[in-house]
Design a protein around this motif. Structure first.
Motif, short mmCIF file in Angstrom:
data_model
loop_
_atom_site.label_atom_id
_atom_site.label_comp_id
_atom_site.label_asym_id
_atom_site.label_seq_id
_atom_site.Cartn_x
_atom_site.Cartn_y
_atom_site.Cartn_z
N GLN A 106 9.96 1.09 -47.98
CA GLN A 106 11.04 1.49 -47.07
C GLN A 106 10.79 2.89 -46.50
OE1 GLN A 106 14.66 1.13 -49.28
NE2 GLN A 106 14.74 -1.11 -49.12
N SER A 152 10.12 3.99 -42.63
CA SER A 152 10.92 5.05 -42.00
C SER A 152 10.02 6.13 -41.41
CB SER A 152 11.86 5.65 -43.05
OG SER A 152 12.64 6.68 -42.48
N SER A 193 8.53 4.73 -38.22
CA SER A 193 9.55 4.68 -37.15
C SER A 193 9.84 6.07 -36.60
CB SER A 193 10.82 4.04 -37.70
OG SER A 193 11.85 4.09 -36.74
N SER A 194 9.96 7.05 -37.50
CA SER A 194 10.24 8.42 -37.06
C SER A 194 9.07 8.99 -36.26
CB SER A 194 10.54 9.31 -38.27
OG SER A 194 11.71 8.88 -38.93
#
Length: 640
Positions: A459, A463, A466-467
């Motif tokens: 996860q 993240s 994505s960031s």
């Protein structure tokens, strides 16, 4: 005994009309001698009034009629005798007015086509047309010997006129007036003399057009020069009211008005002679309720606002231009009452009296006794130059206000230098960030391939990826923002209709789940850099679609208007809108509105739009609607 005749040939559809009339021996040489002298005397006049009066004298010297008048039509069709030449035994008709019904519209249209008309004897009986059968509908518009209406014949008889001759005066393809000639006994004018008189009329028509255009041009140039000065004041002054009212060149310098009122930001500024506060309040209330257009003018206010007559100082001539109807900002100009006495040749509204002679029953009127009418409640009319001047004033005010409202000002050298340094720094930093961000993204993707990762670690890796992707998009947009500042626009004509159509097609595909209704009204072409301006329309329309998607029926509307050399676009949506507190920072870099919620965005798009618009010397601003937002965009129209 032999006799000479003139043969006059005119075309009528597929036919030729041959008209034969007597030729007067020696007339041609005499006329040519007189016409040369007459034209020389006419052309020496520089003053238009003198030229008009002298034309009447010279026409009479050629045709030898008892009375030759210069008859000018007004806007409502009635006419006035403004010059005449006559025999000593006749009373002067200068200054007398004749109702529009004396020369009805149909007759005025014929005067525009056939420039001369002779009735040599009102008591003559018309002759039939000799030729092929079936010519009942033959068009005789250009015929020299065509009979006239029995109504007009009876009208001339009522005046005591036995012979009539007229020459049309044309101004910009419209009937300005007539050279109207009366003789009180039958009189025939030979064709050569008629043609010479027509030439005089054409010369006077040309002089009228030249002198009037010259006068209009001088007035227009004076108003324009003063408007240019006001435009400079508006851009340099902090206060709009002071820019328009505080100097010698002010609102009253762009029209011939007695007074002016500027209402801006709920403050009234006055110039010259203006009505009292109560009168102004009543007038503004009526305008607000009854005038929808951005501009209104009248020289007879009582005819449209009869209730205003209860105010003693209510002006007669009013011109209003809205700066912002929503904010209640406007400019009013006033002209005072111009009382005058008009001398009519017979009462204009005289009731037709029924008599035994059927011709008299259809005669316009039988009385030509002098009748005086006092004209009150009217001002001098607003001229075309004044209307154009005030219309341009509105554009200049809007342009100045838009520049100030969106923060576009002329910066001094220090601020310009600081901005360029900051822009170069942001470009360099953004460019240098691309490699580390790409590395972070790749490392996160490599971690995700490790099957030994726990769910928690997976996860975190997702993240991180994505960031990194989000950061990469922001860097790209910052680089784009910097690139826009460096690009020099290459101007060309842009087909806005085609550009918007293409963008709307893409939006309907992207947001097909929400079925947005996208309406495009009239869209004018602009003069811009096609590479850059597509970003402006794409970004604003995309935002309209994105922030309207939560509405039950998303709707977007774009249209434009053309004012002077500027095109104003309005792009409306029914989305979430912009809170009033957020409006001043709509175009700031990285600025997002407080009500966007979970709708994605970087806060860079509108900053790029603003920079592109600034590079085009245009303006853009947002305003709240009752539902949704409206973006206003002003760009240059293509050069003529």
């Amino acid at each position: 005994m032999s006799r000479d005749y003139n043969l006059i040939v005119t075309a009528s559809g597929a036919y030729l009309v041959l008209e034969i009339e007597p030729a007067i021996p020696g007339q041609q040489g005499l006329v040519q001698k007189n016409i040369g002298s007459s034209l020389s005397k006419m052309l020496v006049d520089k003053n238009l009034d003198h030229l008009i009066a002298n034309t009447a004298e010279q026409v009479r010297s050629v045709i030898n009629f008892d009375r030759v008048m210069i008859y000018r039509f007004s806007a409502d069709g009635h006419g006035e005798v403004i010059a005449e030449s006559k025999t000593n035994n006749l009373d002067s008709w200068i200054g007398q007015h004749f109702p529009a019904s004396d020369i009805p519209l149909q007759a005025r249209e014929l005067y525009k086509k056939n420039l001369t008309r002779l009735i040599s004897n009102v008591s003559d009986s018309p002759s039939g047309i000799m030729g092929l059968p079936g010519l009942e509908n033959l068009d005789l518009t250009f015929s020299q010997l065509r009979a006239v209406s029995p109504v007009h014949i009876q009208y001339l008889k009522n005046m005591g006129v036995a012979s009539s001759f007229s020459i049309s005066l044309i101004y910009k393809s419209e009937l300005w007036g007539l050279i109207a000639c009366h003789h009180y006994s039958p009189k025939f004018i030979e064709f050569t003399a008629r043609d010479s008189a027509k030439l005089m009329g054409q010369i006077l028509s040309s002089a009228l057009e030249f002198r009037q255009d010259e006068l209009n041009h001088l007035v227009h140039e004076n108003f324009n020069a003063n408007l240019d000065q006001l435009a400079k004041y508006m851009l340099s002054e902090a206060s709009m009211s002071e820019a328009l009212t505080a100097r010698e060149c002010n609102l009253l310098s762009i029209v011939d008005a007695q007074g002016a009122v500027l209402c801006f930001e709920s403050k009234l500024s006055t110039l010259g002679t203006v009505p009292t506060k109560d009168t102004l309040t009543a007038l503004c209330s009526w305008i607000s309720d009854h005038v929808e257009d951005h501009m209104f003018y009248t020289d007879h206010l009582a005819s449209v606002f009869p209730e205003g007559s209860s105010f003693a100082d209510m002006p007669c001539g009013v011109m209003m231009v809205n700066i912002s109807k929503e904010l209640g900002d406007f400019v009013l100009f006033f002209k005072p009452e111009q009382r005058s006495t008009v001398s009519w040749a017979g009462k204009p509204d005289e009731e037709i009296k029924r008599k035994s002679d059927p011709l008299l029953n259809i005669s316009p009127r039988s009385s030509f006794e002098l009748w005086a009418e006092i004209i009150s409640g009217k001002s001098l009319p607003w001229s075309f130059e004044e209307i154009h001047s005030v219309s341009r004033l509105r554009s200049e005010i809007s342009y100045a206000l838009n520049l100030k409202a969106t923060g576009v000002r002329v910066l001094n050298e220090r601020l310009t230098s600081a901005y360029e340094e900051l822009d170069a720094f942001s470009y360099g930093i953004s460019h240098d960030l691309k490699n580390p961000i790409a590395t972070i993204k790749v490392l996160a993707q490599l971690l995700l391939r490790d099957k030994s990762l726990t769910d928690r670690s997976r996860q975190i890796s997702v993240s991180i990826e994505s960031s990194a992707e989000k950061m990469n998009r922001m860097v790209e947009e910052v680089l784009e923002y910097s690139r826009v500042g460096r690009l020099e626009p290459k101007f060309d004509i842009v087909d806005t209709q085609a550009l918007v159509r293409e963008i709307c097609s893409e939006l309907k595909l992207i947001y097909h789940l929400y079925s947005p209704i996208i309406e495009a009204g009239n869209l004018h072409n602009i003069y811009a850099d096609p590479r850059l301006i597509v970003r402006v329309f794409s970004n604003v329309l995309t935002n309209a679609a994105k922030y309207s998607q939560k509405h039950q029926t998303p709707k977007i509307h774009i249209e434009s208007t053309l004012e002077d050399n500027l095109v104003k676009f309005r792009i409306r949506d029914n989305g979430i809108g912009i809170k009033p507190a957020d409006l001043p920072r709509v175009f700031d870099l990285f600025s997002r509105m407080s009500n966007v919620g979970t709708i994605e965005g970087s806060g860079v798009g509108l900053a790029i739009v603003k920079k592109i618009v600034d590079r085009h010397k245009g303006s853009i601003w947002a305003e709240n609607l009752q539902e949704g937002t409206c973006f206003n965009l002003i760009l240059m129209a293509p050069p003529i």
